[in-house]
Design a protein around this motif. Structure first.
Motif, PDB file in Angstrom:
ATOM      1  N   LEU A 334      39.826  58.438  20.852  1.00  0.00           N
ATOM      2  CA  LEU A 334      41.038  58.741  20.093  1.00  0.00           C
ATOM      3  C   LEU A 334      40.882  60.004  19.245  1.00  0.00           C
ATOM      4  N   ASN A 380      48.309  62.019  22.786  1.00  0.00           N
ATOM      5  CA  ASN A 380      47.146  61.205  23.178  1.00  0.00           C
ATOM      6  C   ASN A 380      47.557  59.761  23.493  1.00  0.00           C
ATOM      7  N   SER A 381      48.728  59.607  24.103  1.00  0.00           N
ATOM      8  CA  SER A 381      49.251  58.257  24.357  1.00  0.00           C
ATOM      9  C   SER A 381      48.385  57.482  25.343  1.00  0.00           C
ATOM     10  N   ARG A 384      45.412  56.042  23.381  1.00  0.00           N
ATOM     11  CA  ARG A 384      45.845  55.043  22.412  1.00  0.00           C
ATOM     12  C   ARG A 384      46.256  53.741  23.091  1.00  0.00           C
ATOM     13  N   TYR A 387      43.197  51.839  24.429  1.00  0.00           N
ATOM     14  CA  TYR A 387      42.519  51.168  23.320  1.00  0.00           C
ATOM     15  C   TYR A 387      43.193  49.831  23.009  1.00  0.00           C
ATOM     16  N   LYS A 388      44.521  49.822  22.946  1.00  0.00           N
ATOM     17  CA  LYS A 388      45.258  48.594  22.671  1.00  0.00           C
ATOM     18  C   LYS A 388      45.095  47.583  23.809  1.00  0.00           C
TER      19      LYS A 388
END
Length: 503
Positions: A334, A380-381, A384, A387-388
Motif C-alpha cells: 500500500l 492504488n485501488s 487496497r 488487502y481487504k
C-alpha cells in the motif's frame, strides 16, 4: 548462508531408527515366511511404516517442497557477467579543396572488457558492481587504457522494505513444507492406528475361532451322550435331533469364524504392503494377549492434548499464519515506492594497463551520485482491495480453526465415554462368562442325575459360547478404544513409542 532443509525421518520403537526415504530397498514388498510367522504389534508396525504405499507416496511431497524452497533461495544468489568485445574501424584519407587541408587514413581498434556482479539481498538491497575496461589502439598513436569501475546500489525505504514477494514466497514455501510434513505425520498415525486395530481384531478373531471350536466340542459331546441315551431307551429319538442340530449350527459358526479370521489376516497383509506375488505364506500369529489395563483418561486433559498435537489443528493454524504473512505483504504494497539510490566509481585513463590500475587504486578521479526515487500510484485501488480481500480470507481460516476445534471436542468426549463403557463391559462380560460356565456345569450334573434335559443343556452351551464371544469382543474393543483416543488426541505415536523428527 541459508541451510538446506533436512529430510523427514522416523525413529521407531525399541531404539530402531528408520528413515522414511524412497529407495529400491524400501519399495520392495514384505514377504511373509512360509511357516511359523509369530509376530508382535511392534514388528508389524515397523514393517508397515517401511512398506506401506500410502506412506511411501506421502513422503515424496515434503521432499518436493524442500526442492522448491531451496530453489527460491536462488533469488539471493549473485549473477556474474563477463562481456568482452573487439571492434575495428578504418577510415580513408583525403584532401579538402576549400580548406586546403589534407587528412590521413586511420585505423582504430578497441578492446572492451566488462566484468560485473549483480544481485539482491534478503533485506531488499539490489546491487550491481562492474569494472569496464577499454583498450584504444590507433595506428600511429600510443595505446590508451580507459576504465571506470563502479558500484550501484538501490535500497527500498517503504514498499518492499520489510517484506517483498520473494521473502513472502520463501515464507509460504516453509509453511507448505510444514503442512505437508504434518500430512505425512497424519498418514503415519493412520497406518499405526489401523495396524493396532487390525492386530487386536486378529487376536480376537483367533480367540473367537477357539471359542467356536469349544462350542463344537461341547455340542458333539452332548450329541454322543444323547445317542447313548437313545440306545439305552432313556431318551426319545426325536430329542436326539436337538443335539444334532446344535452340533451342525456350531460347525457352521466355526466355518464363519474361520472365514472372518482369514479375511482379517488379509487385512494385516494389505496394511503391510504385501504384493500379489508374495501374498501366500504363513498367516500371522500374534504373540500378545488381550488384556484390559484400566485407564481413566480425563476428558479436559485429552482436549488440551488434542488441540495442541493434532496434525489437522496444527495445519489449520499454519494456514492462518501463512495468511497473516500475505496480509503483511499486502499492507507493505500500500505504501509508495521510495528507494534510496547511489553509485560510486573511479575514472582512470593511462597509457599502460599497470598505470591504469594504479590510478584506480589511488582514487584521484572519483565520481558518485546519490538520491531518492519515488513512485506514488494514484488511487492504488488494486492493492487496497487485495488487502481487504485477504483480511476477509484470514477470517475464514480463523473460523476453520474453530470448526476443527468443534470437531475435536465431541470426538474426544465420545472416545472417553466409550473407553469407560467398554471397560465396564469387560468386567461385566467376564462375570457373565463365569456365571455361564458355572450354570452349564451345574446343569450338566443335573442331567447326569436325570434332573434336567438335553434341551436345557444345549441352551446353556449356546449361552456360554455367546458370553465367551462377548468377553473377547469387549477386550478387543477396549484396547482399540485406547488407541483410537490416542489417535484422535494426536498422541498415538508417543503411545506406541514412535518418534518423528527432522533429520
Amino acid at each position: 548462508m541459508f541451510s538446506k532443509i533436512p529430510n523427514f525421518a522416523v525413529a521407531a520403537a525399541l531404539g530402531l531408527r528408520m528413515f522414511l526415504a524412497v529407495s529400491d530397498a524400501a519399495a520392495q514388498s514384505y514377504a511373509p515366511p512360509d511357516t511359523n510367522w509369530v509376530v508382535g504389534s511392534d514388528e508389524l508396525i515397523r514393517i508397515a511404516l517401511t512398506n506401506n504405499l500410502s506412506i511411501l507416496m506421502s513422503q515424496l511431497q515434503p521432499e518436493m517442497d524442500e526442492y522448491s524452497l531451496n530453489g527460491l533461495y536462488g533469488a539471493y544468489q549473485p549473477a556474474l557477467t563477463v562481456n568482452a568485445t573487439h571492434s575495428y574501424n578504418s577510415s580513408p584519407g583525403g584532401y579538402v579543396n576549400q580548406a586546403g587541408i589534407d587528412y590521413f587514413s586511420t585505423v582504430n581498434q578497441i578492446n572492451s572488457y566488462t566484468p560485473g556482479l549483480s544481485g539482491l539481498s534478503p533485506w531488499g538491497l539490489s546491487y550491481n558492481v562492474s569494472g569496464p575496461l577499454q583498450e584504444d589502439n590507433q595506428v600511429g598513436q600510443p595505446d590508451i587504457y580507459n576504465s571506470y569501475p563502479n558500484v550501484q546500489l538501490s535500497q527500498p525505504l517503504l514498499k518492499n522494505l520489510w517484506i517483498d514477494n520473494t521473502r513472502y514466497q520463501i515464507s509460504l514455501s516453509k509453511t507448505t513444507l510444514k503442512i505437508d510434513q504434518l500430512a505425512l505425520t497424519l498418514q503415519i498415525m493412520t497406518v499405526v492406528n489401523n495396524m493396532k486395530a487390525a492386530y487386536y481384531t486378529l487376536i480376537s478373531d483367533r480367540k473367537l475361532v477357539e471359542v467356536q471350536q469349544k462350542a463344537v466340542e461341547l455340542a458333539e459331546e452332548t450329541m454322543h451322550e444323547d445317542e447313548q441315551r437313545v440306545k439305552a431307551g432313556a431318551l426319545a429319538p426325536l430329542d436326539e435331533k436337538q443335539s444334532e442340530s446344535q452340533a451342525a449350527n456350531a460347525r457352521s459358526d466355526l466355518f464363519a469364524a474361520e472365514t472372518t479370521l482369514a479375511a482379517q489376516e488379509n487385512v494385516i497383509k494389505s496394511l503391510l504392503g504385501v504384493r500379489r506375488g508374495r501374498w501366500t505364506g504363513a498367516p500371522p500369529v500374534p504373540t500378545e494377549q488381550l488384556v484390559a489395563v484400566p485407564e481413566h483418561p480425563d476428558v479436559r486433559e485429552c482436549w488440551r492434548i488434542a488441540l495442541e498435537k493434532r496434525p489437522d489443528m496444527q495445519q489449520a493454524k499454519l494456514r492462518a499464519a501463512a495468511q497473516h504473512m500475505l496480509i503483511k505483504l499486502d499492507f507493505n504494497q500500500l505504501f509508495p515506492e521510495v528507494d534510496l539510490v547511489g553509485s560510486y566509481g573511479r575514472n582512470a585513463t593511462e597509457l599502460t594497463f599497470g598505470g591504469n590500475l594504479e590510478t584506480i587504486r589511488q582514487g584521484a578521479y572519483p565520481f558518485y551520485s546519490y538520491g531518492v526515487m519515488m513512485t506514488i500510484p494514484l488511487g492504488n485501488s488494486g492493492a487496497r482491495n487485495k488487502y481487504k480481500s485477504d483480511k476477509a480470507a484470514l477470517q475464514q481460516l480463523q473460523l476453520q480453526i474453530k470448526q476443527v476445534e468443534l470437531t475435536i471436542i465431541p470426538t474426544i468426549d465420545n472416545d472417553v465415554t466409550k473407553i469407560r463403557t467398554d471397560l465396564l463391559r469387560v468386567d461385566s462380560s467376564r462375570q457373565a462368562r463365569i456365571y455361564a460356565e458355572d450354570a452349564l456345569e451345574a446343569e450338566q450334573m443335573k442331567l447326569q442325575h436325570g434332573k434336567s434335559t438335553s434341551f436345557v443343556v444345549l441352551q446353556l452351551q449356546s449361552t456360554l459360547t455367546a458370553r465367551r464371544s462377548d468377553e473377547i469382543q469387549a477386550l478387543a474393543n477396549y484396547n482399540i478404544d485406547l488407541d483410537q483416543l490416542a489417535f484422535d488426541e494426536g498422541a498415538i505415536l508417543e503411545r506406541n513409542h514412535i518418534e518423528l523428527r527432522v533429520k
